[in-house]
Design a protein around this motif. Structure first.
Motif, mmCIF file in Angstrom:
data_model
loop_
_atom_site.group_PDB
_atom_site.id
_atom_site.type_symbol
_atom_site.label_atom_id
_atom_site.label_comp_id
_atom_site.label_asym_id
_atom_site.label_seq_id
_atom_site.Cartn_x
_atom_site.Cartn_y
_atom_site.Cartn_z
ATOM 1 N N THR A 5 12.894 12.574 -86.067
ATOM 2 C CA THR A 5 12.138 12.696 -84.854
ATOM 3 C C THR A 5 11.926 11.359 -83.980
ATOM 4 O O THR A 5 11.893 10.500 -84.655
ATOM 5 C CB THR A 5 10.758 13.080 -85.230
ATOM 6 N N ARG A 6 12.098 11.340 -82.721
ATOM 7 C CA ARG A 6 12.179 10.272 -81.829
ATOM 8 C C ARG A 6 10.742 9.484 -81.851
ATOM 9 O O ARG A 6 10.556 8.415 -81.914
ATOM 10 C CB ARG A 6 12.344 10.624 -80.331
ATOM 11 N N ARG A 7 9.413 10.540 -82.151
ATOM 12 C CA ARG A 7 8.084 9.868 -82.197
ATOM 13 C C ARG A 7 7.408 10.856 -83.100
ATOM 14 O O ARG A 7 7.860 11.948 -83.085
ATOM 15 C CB ARG A 7 7.500 9.936 -80.776
ATOM 16 N N THR A 9 4.768 13.320 -84.578
ATOM 17 C CA THR A 9 4.345 14.523 -83.675
ATOM 18 C C THR A 9 2.840 14.226 -83.042
ATOM 19 O O THR A 9 2.717 14.640 -82.009
ATOM 20 C CB THR A 9 4.006 15.382 -84.982
ATOM 21 N N ASP A 12 3.569 12.744 -79.907
ATOM 22 C CA ASP A 12 4.266 13.680 -78.977
ATOM 23 C C ASP A 12 2.947 14.573 -78.353
ATOM 24 O O ASP A 12 2.906 14.890 -77.187
ATOM 25 C CB ASP A 12 5.320 14.670 -79.507
ATOM 26 N N ILE A 15 0.951 12.539 -75.915
ATOM 27 C CA ILE A 15 1.512 12.221 -74.393
ATOM 28 C C ILE A 15 1.754 13.666 -73.761
ATOM 29 O O ILE A 15 1.536 13.479 -72.413
ATOM 30 C CB ILE A 15 2.990 11.763 -74.889
ATOM 31 N N SER A 16 2.167 14.574 -74.556
ATOM 32 C CA SER A 16 1.974 16.136 -73.756
ATOM 33 C C SER A 16 0.800 16.436 -73.055
ATOM 34 O O SER A 16 0.835 16.690 -71.786
ATOM 35 C CB SER A 16 2.529 17.031 -74.623
ATOM 36 N N THR A 141 5.340 3.167 -76.766
ATOM 37 C CA THR A 141 4.425 4.597 -76.788
ATOM 38 C C THR A 141 3.599 4.293 -75.728
ATOM 39 O O THR A 141 3.400 5.338 -75.210
ATOM 40 C CB THR A 141 3.788 4.407 -78.250
ATOM 41 N N ARG A 144 4.953 5.262 -72.476
ATOM 42 C CA ARG A 144 5.518 6.775 -72.266
ATOM 43 C C ARG A 144 4.299 7.254 -72.009
ATOM 44 O O ARG A 144 4.309 8.278 -71.063
ATOM 45 C CB ARG A 144 5.830 7.093 -73.720
#
Length: 408
Positions: A5-7, A9, A12, A15-16, A141, A144
């Motif tokens: 995975t790029r980041r 969980t 993610d 950020i979402s 991070t 982002r």
């Protein structure tokens, strides 16, 4: 074979969440003032008070929200904040009496005082944890996170404008729907295996450690000069457009430009500076760019047209992209990791208070006209450059360990 995975969980999710928060909020906020004017009717003079109460209930309570994050973990704060925002938007959708409007707007403000410190604290902890686990630099991070927030701020007003064809009620209910989705996402996607906050951390809010922390206060003061400079998007920029074009028709496009710049340039800029500058150095560079934005605008005033305003926006946002992620990273190296929440909230509350106080003389300066106000405003971030404290990067290791109680 398991694909990497790029980041993490959790990153993610956070950020979402920031993206969704801003989509839901900005689908309603740009249209709130006009709606309040119509709702309050002859009492339209109360609109400014109502909007001021929203800001106060949000910024002023950040430090309390941050203290609660330290005691109970971010997850309960995020869920509570989402419930309050849902209630506030639904209330605004149907409120007609003045008291109902005020109550709904206060709920909207209190909501952010719960979930914003929670998410900002947790993304900082997760950024440190990922960095020391061999992942991206913490500023990556955090960059982002900033870009996601600006993407939401860019898309939200567009969605709100489309929804307004169905009336303000439709926009409010759609905004509430976004927060329902965030609430369900945090309930369902909470990473397993996280322990809750320790009982030792569950103590009453005590402002003394914050007020006695000199490096933090210096950072907050420096950050306040950035925030006051950034606030000129809403004070100095409209004034300049009135002077140059006789209207503020271009304001919406310039706001869209500011968000688009962050969305497209935040990550490449972070990659460019992170290997060359320390966090304090990046903050200082960003503040210098802010000073240049005001000085360049003063120099370009004789040209007229939109050139001064456009150059101002581009340079101001460049400074923002440098200052914000580096400040969040710097904070993780300055403070006790078990107190990161309260310090994160205090950073917003203290800087918001200083901006409120500084906006009064700044507004008076703009009435003078000519280059003098812009040159005076350029001096503010220069003062901030002198205030930025140096940071001991090793302190972040403790934050990484502390992040294991995330979302408890």
């Amino acid at each position: 074979m398991t694909l990497p995975t790029r980041r993490p969980t959790l990153a993610d999710l956070l950020i979402s969440s920031q993206f969704a928060f801003n989509v839901g909020f900005y689908a309603v906020l740009p249209h709130l003032s006009a709606h309040l004017s119509g709702t309050l009717g002859p009492a339209g003079r109360l609109v400014g008070l109502v909007l001021g109460l929203r800001t106060f209930s949000q910024q002023g309570m950040f430090v309390i929200g941050g203290a609660l994050v330290d005691g109970y973990g971010p997850r309960p704060l995020v869920l509570t904040g989402c419930l309050l925002r849902i209630a506030g938007f639904v209330g605004l959708a149907f409120a007609e009496a003045t008291w109902a409007v005020i109550a709904s707007v206060l709920l909207v403000g209190f909501a952010a005082a719960f979930f914003s410190p929670a998410v900002e604290t947790e993304i900082a902890r997760e950024a440190v944890r990922a960095e020391h686990g061999g992942g991206p630099a913490r500023t990556r991070t955090l960059a982002r996170f900033s870009a996601a927030g600006q993407a939401g701020a860019l898309i939200g007003p567009v969605i709100g404008a489309l929804l307004l064809h169905g009336g303000f009620t439709a926009a409010c209910l759609a905004g509430a729907g976004v927060f329902v989705l965030v609430l369900l996402g945090h309930r369902r996607l909470k990473p397993p295996g996280r322990r809750s906050a320790t009982k030792q951390a569950r103590r009453p809010f005590d402002p003394r450690p914050v007020l006695a922390h000199r490096p933090f206060l210096l950072l907050a003061a420096a950050y306040s000069t950035y925030l006051l400079a950034y606030n000129q998007l809403y004070l100095a920029l409209p004034s300049e457009l009135d002077r140059a074009t006789g209207s503020q028709e271009a304001l919406g496009w310039l706001f869209a430009l500011s968000s688009a710049l962050v969305v497209t340039c935040q990550l490449p800029l972070e990659r460019l500076v992170s290997k060359r500058l320390t966090w304090p150095g990046t903050i200082r560079l960003g503040l210098l760019v802010l000073a240049v934005s005001f000085a360049a605008t003063a120099a370009l005033l004789p040209l007229g047209g939109l050139w001064p305003a456009t150059v101002f926006v581009v340079l101001l946002i460049l400074g923002q992209m440098l200052v914000v992620p580096a400040t969040r990273a710097c904070l993780t190296g300055l403070v006790d990791p078990d107190r990161l929440g309260v310090f994160t909230g205090a950073l917003s509350s203290l800087s918001g208070l200083l901006v409120l106080l500084g906006s009064i003389p700044a507004g008076a300066l703009l009435g003078v006209g000519g280059p003098a106000p812009w040159l005076a405003l350029a001096a503010l971030p220069l003062v901030g450059v002198l205030l930025v404290p140096n940071t001991n990067r090793t302190r972040g290791l403790a934050v990484a360990a502390s992040s294991r109680r995330s979302l408890g």
